[in-house]
Design a protein around this motif. Structure first.
Motif, PDB file in Angstrom:
ATOM      1  N   UNK A  67      -6.035  -8.878   2.044  1.00  0.00           N
ATOM      2  CA  UNK A  67      -6.331  -7.720   2.676  1.00  0.00           C
ATOM      3  C   UNK A  67      -5.676  -6.383   2.172  1.00  0.00           C
ATOM      4  N   UNK A  68      -4.918  -6.737   1.074  1.00  0.00           N
ATOM      5  CA  UNK A  68      -4.175  -5.929   0.379  1.00  0.00           C
ATOM      6  C   UNK A  68      -4.503  -5.483  -1.192  1.00  0.00           C
ATOM      7  N   UNK A  69      -4.894  -4.352  -1.412  1.00  0.00           N
ATOM      8  CA  UNK A  69      -5.074  -4.108  -2.693  1.00  0.00           C
ATOM      9  C   UNK A  69      -4.315  -3.221  -3.404  1.00  0.00           C
ATOM     10  N   UNK A  70      -3.262  -3.848  -4.250  1.00  0.00           N
ATOM     11  CA  UNK A  70      -2.180  -2.710  -4.864  1.00  0.00           C
ATOM     12  C   UNK A  70      -2.708  -2.152  -6.077  1.00  0.00           C
ATOM     13  N   UNK A  71      -2.440  -0.911  -5.996  1.00  0.00           N
ATOM     14  CA  UNK A  71      -2.799  -0.027  -7.406  1.00  0.00           C
ATOM     15  C   UNK A  71      -1.659   0.778  -7.624  1.00  0.00           C
ATOM     16  N   UNK A  72      -1.310   0.867  -9.045  1.00  0.00           N
ATOM     17  CA  UNK A  72      -0.525   1.753  -9.448  1.00  0.00           C
ATOM     18  C   UNK A  72      -0.883   2.858 -10.332  1.00  0.00           C
ATOM     19  N   UNK A  73      -1.186   4.083  -9.679  1.00  0.00           N
ATOM     20  CA  UNK A  73      -1.596   5.257 -10.542  1.00  0.00           C
ATOM     21  C   UNK A  73      -0.703   6.004 -11.415  1.00  0.00           C
ATOM     22  N   UNK A  74       0.353   5.568 -11.283  1.00  0.00           N
ATOM     23  CA  UNK A  74       1.263   6.142 -12.410  1.00  0.00           C
ATOM     24  C   UNK A  74       1.373   7.786 -11.728  1.00  0.00           C
ATOM     25  N   UNK A  75       0.969   8.731 -12.975  1.00  0.00           N
ATOM     26  CA  UNK A  75       1.083   9.950 -12.479  1.00  0.00           C
ATOM     27  C   UNK A  75      -0.318  10.830 -12.551  1.00  0.00           C
ATOM     28  N   UNK A  76      -1.304   9.960 -12.285  1.00  0.00           N
ATOM     29  CA  UNK A  76      -2.704  10.730 -12.280  1.00  0.00           C
ATOM     30  C   UNK A  76      -2.964  11.373 -10.987  1.00  0.00           C
ATOM     31  N   UNK A  77      -2.267  11.420 -10.065  1.00  0.00           N
ATOM     32  CA  UNK A  77      -2.573  12.173  -8.829  1.00  0.00           C
ATOM     33  C   UNK A  77      -1.171  13.119  -8.480  1.00  0.00           C
ATOM     34  N   UNK A  78      -0.923  13.960  -9.381  1.00  0.00           N
ATOM     35  CA  UNK A  78       0.317  15.043  -8.947  1.00  0.00           C
ATOM     36  C   UNK A  78      -0.054  15.661  -7.922  1.00  0.00           C
ATOM     37  N   UNK A  79       0.831  16.112  -6.902  1.00  0.00           N
ATOM     38  CA  UNK A  79       0.488  17.038  -5.837  1.00  0.00           C
ATOM     39  C   UNK A  79       0.956  18.505  -5.981  1.00  0.00           C
ATOM     40  N   UNK A  80       1.685  18.757  -7.116  1.00  0.00           N
ATOM     41  CA  UNK A  80       2.054  20.043  -7.122  1.00  0.00           C
ATOM     42  C   UNK A  80       1.950  20.580  -8.680  1.00  0.00           C
TER      43      UNK A  80
END
Length: 296
Positions: A242-255
């Motif tokens: 039921x859990x898909x663990x994903x490490x995105x690193x720095x792909x989605x910087x918010x600022x």
């Protein structure tokens, strides 16, 4: 090798040195001058007990309520419970917890060369956490730590739709580590409770880093952290599928703090986060969010 405590090794015959497991006391045999030397000062062996001064770190933790707009200082907050956790080893160790119904001061005796987390809690307030270490302390020392708790407001309901990322605000990690810290368990327990309430829900649990460090390193680190959070939830009864663990690193910087951009640590911290989103099961769910007091 460690040097012997002062006074153990002399120019005379010192034999059969022993040390108790705590390292602070023991026995030895010596012919040094003493009350039982009848023939001469160094005629005879005797058994001596030795004890070394124990280095203590005396912690005074005090609890306060975050001041309101019309208050000049944070007033003392009574009735809190303060917990001390030893974080030195891989598995955190709960050392002690005290409740003070009539005051805001808490005393603990700690050890040198250790890392600690102190957590203050009280019903109706958001907990506060302080981290520190006692590395390098060579004599008995007093340490003071202040913990400031915010008053909770009644939670408000929010509708969360499928594929909408929800940030878990209290999940942080020590530098270069993926261990789940005690103050992160509250958010993960919230997620466990949510998945128990919606038994057909499947989520993506993602970890994000800031842009400091190489892209490859950050992706590996974030995957370790996502896997660690998933393992914590599985240990509390949530099925692994039921859990898909994903490490995105720095792909989605918010600022603006991407590679090569100079930013403050506060700006970098905004990008270090753990999120979840629904990827199967209900198309929307209702969650309750804590509301901070105005002006805090």
């Amino acid at each position: 090798p460690e040097p012997l405590p002062m006074g153990i090794n002399t120019s005379l015959d010192d034999l059969f040195y022993t040390r108790h497991p705590d390292g602070y006391s023991g026995f030895l045999v010596s012919n040094r001058p003493g009350v039982n030397n009848l023939k001469s000062k160094t005629c005879c062996d005797d058994i001596y007990y030795w004890e070394q001064e124990r280095i203590k770190v005396e912690l005074l933790a005090t609890t306060f309520r975050l001041r309101k707009k019309d208050e000049k200082a944070n007033p003392p907050l009574e009735g809190c419970t303060v917990q001390v956790i030893d974080m030195t080893e891989a598995s955190p160790l709960n050392l002690d917890a005290k409740t003070n119904p009539a005051g805001n001061d808490f005393n603990f005796t700690l050890s040198p060369d250790r890392s600690y987390v102190v957590i203050a809690e009280r019903e109706g307030f958001q907990p506060d956490t302080v981290r520190f270490n006692t590395t390098g302390i060579k004599k008995t020392t007093k340490v003071e730590k202040r913990l400031v708790l915010r008053a909770k407001q009644p939670p408000k309901s929010r509708i969360v739709k499928r594929d909408e990322p929800i940030r878990l605000n209290n999940i942080y990690y020590d530098f270069d580590k993926a261990d789940i810290l005690p103050d992160a368990e509250k958010d993960l327990q919230f997620l466990v409770n949510l998945m128990n309430r919606y038994p057909d829900m499947k989520i993506e649990l993602s970890s994000h880093t800031d842009a400091q460090g190489s892209d490859e390193y950050n992706e590996r680190l974030s995957q370790r952290r996502a896997d660690s959070a998933k393992t914590w939830m599985i240990a509390r009864g949530i099925a692994a599928e039921r859990i898909v663990a994903v490490g995105y690193g720095e792909k989605f910087i918010l600022n603006q703090c991407k590679n090569g951009v100079k930013c403050t640590d506060e700006e970098h911290r905004f990008n270090r986060r753990t999120e979840f989103k629904i990827i199967a099961g209900p198309t929307s769910i209702t969650i309750e969010e804590e509301v901070k007091e105005e002006g805090q």
